[in-house]
Design a protein around this motif. Structure first.
Motif, mmCIF file in Angstrom:
data_model
loop_
_atom_site.group_PDB
_atom_site.id
_atom_site.type_symbol
_atom_site.label_atom_id
_atom_site.label_comp_id
_atom_site.label_asym_id
_atom_site.label_seq_id
_atom_site.Cartn_x
_atom_site.Cartn_y
_atom_site.Cartn_z
ATOM 1 N N ASP A 180 109.406 12.913 -13.569
ATOM 2 C CA ASP A 180 108.764 14.224 -13.685
ATOM 3 C C ASP A 180 109.100 14.888 -15.015
ATOM 4 O O ASP A 180 108.273 15.578 -15.598
ATOM 5 C CB ASP A 180 109.232 15.139 -12.545
ATOM 6 C CG ASP A 180 108.869 14.600 -11.181
ATOM 7 O OD1 ASP A 180 107.661 14.446 -10.913
ATOM 8 O OD2 ASP A 180 109.782 14.307 -10.391
ATOM 9 N N VAL A 181 110.327 14.674 -15.464
ATOM 10 C CA VAL A 181 110.814 15.314 -16.679
ATOM 11 C C VAL A 181 111.378 14.229 -17.595
ATOM 12 O O VAL A 181 112.099 13.334 -17.138
ATOM 13 C CB VAL A 181 111.908 16.359 -16.369
ATOM 14 C CG1 VAL A 181 112.414 17.002 -17.656
ATOM 15 C CG2 VAL A 181 111.388 17.410 -15.398
ATOM 16 N N LEU A 182 111.048 14.321 -18.872
ATOM 17 C CA LEU A 182 111.597 13.406 -19.868
ATOM 18 C C LEU A 182 112.493 14.183 -20.818
ATOM 19 O O LEU A 182 112.081 15.213 -21.360
ATOM 20 C CB LEU A 182 110.481 12.726 -20.669
ATOM 21 C CG LEU A 182 109.474 11.884 -19.892
ATOM 22 C CD1 LEU A 182 108.461 11.260 -20.853
ATOM 23 C CD2 LEU A 182 110.171 10.801 -19.085
ATOM 24 N N ILE A 183 113.717 13.693 -20.980
ATOM 25 C CA ILE A 183 114.619 14.246 -21.986
ATOM 26 C C ILE A 183 114.477 13.338 -23.202
ATOM 27 O O ILE A 183 114.993 12.215 -23.222
ATOM 28 C CB ILE A 183 116.062 14.302 -21.477
ATOM 29 C CG1 ILE A 183 116.129 15.187 -20.235
ATOM 30 C CG2 ILE A 183 116.997 14.813 -22.563
ATOM 31 C CD1 ILE A 183 117.491 15.206 -19.561
ATOM 32 N N ALA A 184 113.735 13.806 -24.209
ATOM 33 C CA ALA A 184 113.445 13.014 -25.400
ATOM 34 C C ALA A 184 114.612 13.120 -26.360
ATOM 35 O O ALA A 184 114.814 14.170 -26.988
ATOM 36 C CB ALA A 184 112.153 13.492 -26.043
ATOM 37 N N VAL A 185 115.382 12.049 -26.481
ATOM 38 C CA VAL A 185 116.541 12.042 -27.373
ATOM 39 C C VAL A 185 116.053 11.617 -28.763
ATOM 40 O O VAL A 185 115.593 10.494 -28.966
ATOM 41 C CB VAL A 185 117.626 11.081 -26.857
ATOM 42 C CG1 VAL A 185 118.835 11.122 -27.780
ATOM 43 C CG2 VAL A 185 118.028 11.454 -25.431
ATOM 44 N N LEU A 186 116.172 12.543 -29.728
ATOM 45 C CA LEU A 186 115.675 12.344 -31.082
ATOM 46 C C LEU A 186 116.816 12.499 -32.070
ATOM 47 O O LEU A 186 117.829 13.135 -31.779
ATOM 48 C CB LEU A 186 114.577 13.368 -31.404
ATOM 49 C CG LEU A 186 113.444 13.485 -30.382
ATOM 50 C CD1 LEU A 186 112.574 14.690 -30.693
ATOM 51 C CD2 LEU A 186 112.611 12.215 -30.359
ATOM 52 N N THR A 187 116.656 11.912 -33.249
ATOM 53 C CA THR A 187 117.629 12.090 -34.326
ATOM 54 C C THR A 187 116.863 12.354 -35.614
ATOM 55 O O THR A 187 115.632 12.240 -35.667
ATOM 56 C CB THR A 187 118.502 10.835 -34.518
ATOM 57 O OG1 THR A 187 117.664 9.756 -34.961
ATOM 58 C CG2 THR A 187 119.204 10.437 -33.233
ATOM 59 N N ALA A 188 117.613 12.717 -36.660
ATOM 60 C CA ALA A 188 116.983 12.965 -37.960
ATOM 61 C C ALA A 188 116.268 11.731 -38.467
ATOM 62 O O ALA A 188 115.315 11.813 -39.244
ATOM 63 C CB ALA A 188 118.041 13.425 -38.968
ATOM 64 N N GLN A 189 116.708 10.545 -38.046
ATOM 65 C CA GLN A 189 116.087 9.303 -38.490
ATOM 66 C C GLN A 189 114.955 8.840 -37.561
ATOM 67 O O GLN A 189 114.068 8.096 -37.967
ATOM 68 C CB GLN A 189 117.136 8.185 -38.568
ATOM 69 C CG GLN A 189 118.213 8.385 -39.623
ATOM 70 C CD GLN A 189 119.244 9.422 -39.193
ATOM 71 O OE1 GLN A 189 119.530 9.569 -37.993
ATOM 72 N NE2 GLN A 189 119.793 10.151 -40.165
ATOM 73 N N LYS A 190 114.961 9.253 -36.286
ATOM 74 C CA LYS A 190 114.056 8.680 -35.290
ATOM 75 C C LYS A 190 112.967 9.632 -34.793
ATOM 76 O O LYS A 190 112.071 9.201 -34.074
ATOM 77 C CB LYS A 190 114.856 8.195 -34.076
ATOM 78 C CG LYS A 190 115.593 6.881 -34.295
ATOM 79 C CD LYS A 190 114.634 5.709 -34.286
ATOM 80 C CE LYS A 190 115.375 4.384 -34.337
ATOM 81 N NZ LYS A 190 114.442 3.245 -34.306
ATOM 82 N N TYR A 191 113.028 10.901 -35.165
ATOM 83 C CA TYR A 191 112.083 11.831 -34.551
ATOM 84 C C TYR A 191 110.633 11.525 -34.952
ATOM 85 O O TYR A 191 109.699 11.872 -34.234
ATOM 86 C CB TYR A 191 112.448 13.278 -34.934
ATOM 87 C CG TYR A 191 112.054 13.653 -36.351
ATOM 88 C CD1 TYR A 191 110.826 14.248 -36.608
ATOM 89 C CD2 TYR A 191 112.895 13.402 -37.424
ATOM 90 C CE1 TYR A 191 110.454 14.590 -37.908
ATOM 91 C CE2 TYR A 191 112.539 13.726 -38.712
ATOM 92 C CZ TYR A 191 111.316 14.316 -38.958
ATOM 93 O OH TYR A 191 110.959 14.649 -40.236
ATOM 94 N N ASN A 192 110.446 10.890 -36.118
ATOM 95 C CA ASN A 192 109.090 10.617 -36.604
ATOM 96 C C ASN A 192 108.767 9.128 -36.616
ATOM 97 O O ASN A 192 107.808 8.703 -37.255
ATOM 98 C CB ASN A 192 108.918 11.205 -38.017
ATOM 99 C CG ASN A 192 107.454 11.459 -38.342
ATOM 100 O OD1 ASN A 192 106.651 11.768 -37.460
ATOM 101 N ND2 ASN A 192 107.100 11.324 -39.616
#
Length: 626
Positions: A180-192
Motif C-alpha cells: 500500500d505504501v512505498l518508502i522510496a530510499v534515494l541518495t544523491a547518486q541514485k535519485y535520478n
C-alpha cells in the motif's frame, strides 16, 4: 468512475472472467499474463484485499530502492531491530523479509506455503538476518513477528529495483505491487537513476502512496540541494510524496539503529534554489518513521490504492487490454491458418480439374458384374428366377474348376494379374501421398507461425512412412464399388438404354428366348449324358436366339453406331470410377492427415469470438461508466 462498492464488485468479477479466459489464451499459445504488473496488482493485491486476505487487515509498507542506497538500514530502523542483513555489496538483498504484528501471526501460521497477497513467494520462517542474502532461484519471503510492529502495519524489505540480476528486481516488483505504501530510499547518486525513475513512475501511475527517504546525506551541507533533487525526482516519476524524510550518513549510528530521521517541511519540499539556501538543520523536524506510517489514513489509502490499481488494469497500452489484444491476434492467426489449410485442401480435392495422379481404372471383372446386376434387375420375374438358378449352378461349377486348377499356370497368371492391379492402385496412392506432402511443405513456408508449427510436426521425421502405411490400410478398407458409384453406374446405363431403345429391345428379346429355352436345352443335354453349366449353354443359346429373332440383320445395320455408343459409355464409366474411388481415398486420407490439426486450429480460431473474451473487453469499460 465507479464508487468503492462498485469497484469491489468490478474487481472480483473481472478476476473471475480473467481466470476463464486464460485457458483459452493458452490454447492459442498465449502464456498467462502473470508477469505483467497489472496482473500482479489484480491477483496479489486487489483480490486478496477485497476477499479478506492479509491486505484487508494491515497497511503494507515496503522499503524499496536501488543498489547501495541503504534500504536494509532504513528497514531495520523502521522495525526497531536488526531483521534484514546489511550488505554494502551491490545486489546484497536477494529475498524479501517481512515483519508482521502479533495479531497476524495465526494467519501466517495457517498460510501454509504461500501468503496472500505475496503468493508468488514460498513463506519461510525467519531465523537470522543473513537469510535475505541467500542465493537461490526459489522465490522466498522470510517472515516473523516484529517485536516493535504496531497493529495495522506490516513492513517488507525488498531486493534492489535496479539489480543486474533480473530475478531481484522481479521479486521487488512483486512486493511493491502488493504494498500500500512505498518508502522510496534515494541518495544523491541514485535519485535520478533511470531504473529507479522507471520503477517509481509505475508506482505513481498505480497511485501508490510514496514516502521519499533521502538517505546517507552529508548534513547540513546537502540540505540546500535536497529540494532540487526531490523536485526533479517527482517531475520525472509523477510521485506526490506523502512525506519527504532526510537521513544523515553515519555508519556507526546505522549499525546501532540510532540514525535520526528528519521530515522536510511541506513548504520546502520543492523550494526554489534561492529559498533552499535558507534551509538549516533548525528547519528540520525529527520524526519516527513508524509514526509517519501510523498517521496515514488507512481507509483512504486502501481506496486510493484500489482506484489506482483499476486505472492500471484498464490502461489501453500496458493494462489487461494488451493481453486481450494478444489473445485475439493469436486466435486470428489460428483462423487464418485454418482457412489456408481448408483452401489448400479444397484445391487438392477439386476433381473438376485434371487429376495429376494416374489412378488405375475400373477392373473389367467388376464392370461386368455390375452391368450383369443392372441388367438382371430389368428382367421379368420369371426370367430372374430361371437365371438365378443358372447363376448358382455356374458359381458351383466355377468353384470346382478353380479348386482343380489352383496350382495351374492359368491360376498363377490370374493371381498375378489381380496383384498387378492392386499394386497399381497402391502406386497411385503413394504418388498421391507424396504430392500431398509436397503441397503441405509449400504451405508450411507461409508467414503464418501457427500453420508453420502444426505442419512442421506433420511432415517432419518419420511421418512419410507412417502416412504411406496408413494409405495402404485405407485402400484395403475401401469397397470395390461403393453405393455412390453404383448409383452413377445405374444412371449411366439407364440413360444409355433410353438412347438405344432398339438395341435394348433386341437384347431383352434375346435374353427372354434364352431364359425360355434354357430348361429344354438343359434337359436335352442331360438326356444325352452331358452335364453342363450356364457358361457352356450360353453361346449355344445365344446363337439360336439371334437366328430365331433376326438379330443378325439388326446388329449388322448399325454395328458402327452401337459400338461407338458402347465405347463412349464404357469410357464414361471408367472416368466415373476413377473419380469416385480417388475421391473416396482422398477424403479418407485427408481426414487421417489433417483431422487433429483442423480440430486444434478450429478450437483456437473460436477464441476470438468467444463470449468470455467479449465479456472481458466489456468489463474494461465498466470503471468509466459512472
Amino acid at each position: 468512475m465507479l464508487n468503492y462498492a462498485e469497484q469491489v464488485h468490478w474487481v472480483l468479477d473481472f478476476g473471475k472472467r480473467l481466470d476463464e479466459l486464460q485457458p483459452l489464451g493458452e490454447i492459442c499459445g498465449v502464456p498467462t499474463p502473470e508477469k505483467n504488473d497489472w496482473y500482479g496488482l489484480l491477483k496479489r493485491k486487489l483480490i486478496p484485499q477485497l476477499t479478506g486476505g492479509l491486505n484487508s487487515l494491515v497497511l503494507v509498507a515496503a522499503v524499496a530502492g536501488g543498489t547501495n542506497t541503504g534500504k536494509s538500514v532504513i528497514f531495520n530502523h523502521l522495525a526497531g531491530e536488526n531483521s534484514s542483513a546489511v550488505d554494502y555489496r551491490a545486489s546484497g538483498t536477494k529475498h524479501p523479509v517481512g515483519l508482521f504484528p502479533k495479531n497476524l501471526m495465526p494467519l501466517l501460521n495457517e498460510a501454509g506455503t504461500t501468503l496472500p497477497p505475496f503468493d508468488v513467494f514460498n513463506v519461510a520462517e525467519w531465523t537470522a538476518p543473513e537469510q535475505s542474502l541467500e542465493l537461490t532461484g526459489e522465490n522466498k519471503i522470510f517472515c516473523r513477528e516484529g517485536q516493535n510492529v504496531p497493529d495495522g502495519l506490516a513492513f517488507i524489505d525488498t531486493p534492489d529495483i535496479d539489480s543486474d540480476r533480473e530475478v531481484n528486481w522481479q521479486r521487488a516488483g512483486y512486493i511493491c505491487n502488493a504494498a500500500d505504501v512505498l518508502i522510496a530510499v534515494l541518495t544523491a547518486q541514485k535519485y535520478n537513476d533511470a531504473a529507479v525513475r522507471r520503477f517509481f513512475r509505475e508506482a505513481a501511475e498505480a497511485e501508490k502512496t510514496v514516502i521519499c527517504c533521502f538517505n546517507m546525506l552529508d548534513l547540513p551541507e546537502d540540505l540546500p540541494y535536497v529540494p532540487q533533487w526531490n523536485r526533479q525526482f517527482c517531475e520525472e516519476t509523477g510521485v506526490k510524496p506523502a512525506a519527504v524524510v532526510l537521513v544523515p550518513h553515519n555508519k556507526e549510528a546505522a549499525a546501532n539503529l540510532s540514525l535520526p530521521f528528519y521530515v522536510l517541511d511541506n513548504n520546502l519540499q520543492e523550494a526554489a534554489p534561492q529559498e533552499a539556501e535558507a534551509i538549516t538543520s533548525a528547519s528540520l523536524c525529527p520524526v519516527s518513521l513508524q509514526h509517519i506510517l501510523t498517521e496515514l489514513p488507512f481507509e483512504k489509502i486502501k481506496s486510493q490504492t484500489l482506484e489506482g490499481a483499476v486505472k492500471v488494469l484498464t490502461d489501453p497500452i500496458h493494462g489487461a487490454a494488451a493481453y486481450f489484444d494478444e489473445v485475439e491476434r493469436a486466435s486470428n492467426q489460428f483462423a487464418e491458418a485454418l482457412e489456408m489449410l481448408a483452401g489448400q485442401k479444397r484445391g487438392s480435392d477439386d476433381h473438376s480439374r485434371p487429376t495429376q495422379i494416374a489412378w488405375p481404372g475400373l477392373p473389367p471383372k467388376l464392370l461386368v458384374e455390375e452391368i450383369r446386376h443392372w441388367w438382371h434387375k430389368r428382367r421379368p420375374a420369371w426370367s430372374q428366377n430361371i437365371n438365378y438358378v443358372y447363376r448358382k449352378a455356374a458359381s458351383v461349377l466355377t468353384f470346382a474348376v478353380t479348386k482343380a486348377a489352383q496350382h495351374s499356370f492359368w491360376a498363377e497368371r490370374r493371381s498375378s494379374r489381380f496383384a498387378d492391379s492392386n499394386d497399381a492402385e497402391i502406386a497411385a496412392a503413394v504418388d498421391f501421398v507424396a504430392d500431398r506432402l509436397a503441397q503441405l511443405k509449400t504451405l508450411s513456408d507461409t508467414a503464418n507461425p501457427v500453420l508453420q508449427r502444426e505442419l512442421a510436426v506433420l511432415i517432419g521425421g518419420e511421418s512419410r512412412e507412417r502416412l504411406l502405411e496408413r494409405a495402404k490400410l485405407i485402400l484395403a478398407a475401401m469397397e470395390p464399388a461403393d453405393p455412390e458409384f453404383q448409383r452413377v453406374l445405374d444412371k449411366r446405363l439407364t440413360q444409355w438404354a433410353a438412347e438405344n431403345p432398339k438395341v435394348i429391345w433386341y437384347l431383352q428379346a434375346t435374353d427372354n428366348v434364352m431364359s425360355a429355352v434354357r430348361p429344354l436345352i438343359t434337359v436335352t443335354f442331360a438326356l444325352s449324358g452331358m452335364a453342363v453349366g450356364a457358361h457352356i449353354a450360353g453361346p449355344f443359346l445365344t446363337d439360336m436366339a439371334v437366328t430365331a429373332l433376326g438379330g443378325e440383320a439388326l446388329m449388322a445395320g448399325g454395328t458402327q453406331g452401337i459400338s461407338n455408343s458402347a465405347a463412349a459409355l464404357f469410357g464414361r464409366l471408367q472416368e466415373d470410377y476413377v473419380l469416385s474411388r480417388s475421391q473416396r481415398f482422398s477424403e479418407a486420407f485427408q481426414r487421417e492427415l489433417c483431422a487433429d490439426i483442423q480440430s486444434r486450429l478450429q478450437e483456437g480460431a473460436e477464441v476470438a469470438q468467444s463470449e468470455i473474451l467479449t465479456q472481458c473487453r466489456q468489463l474494461l469499460t465498466a470503471p468509466k461508466a459512472c
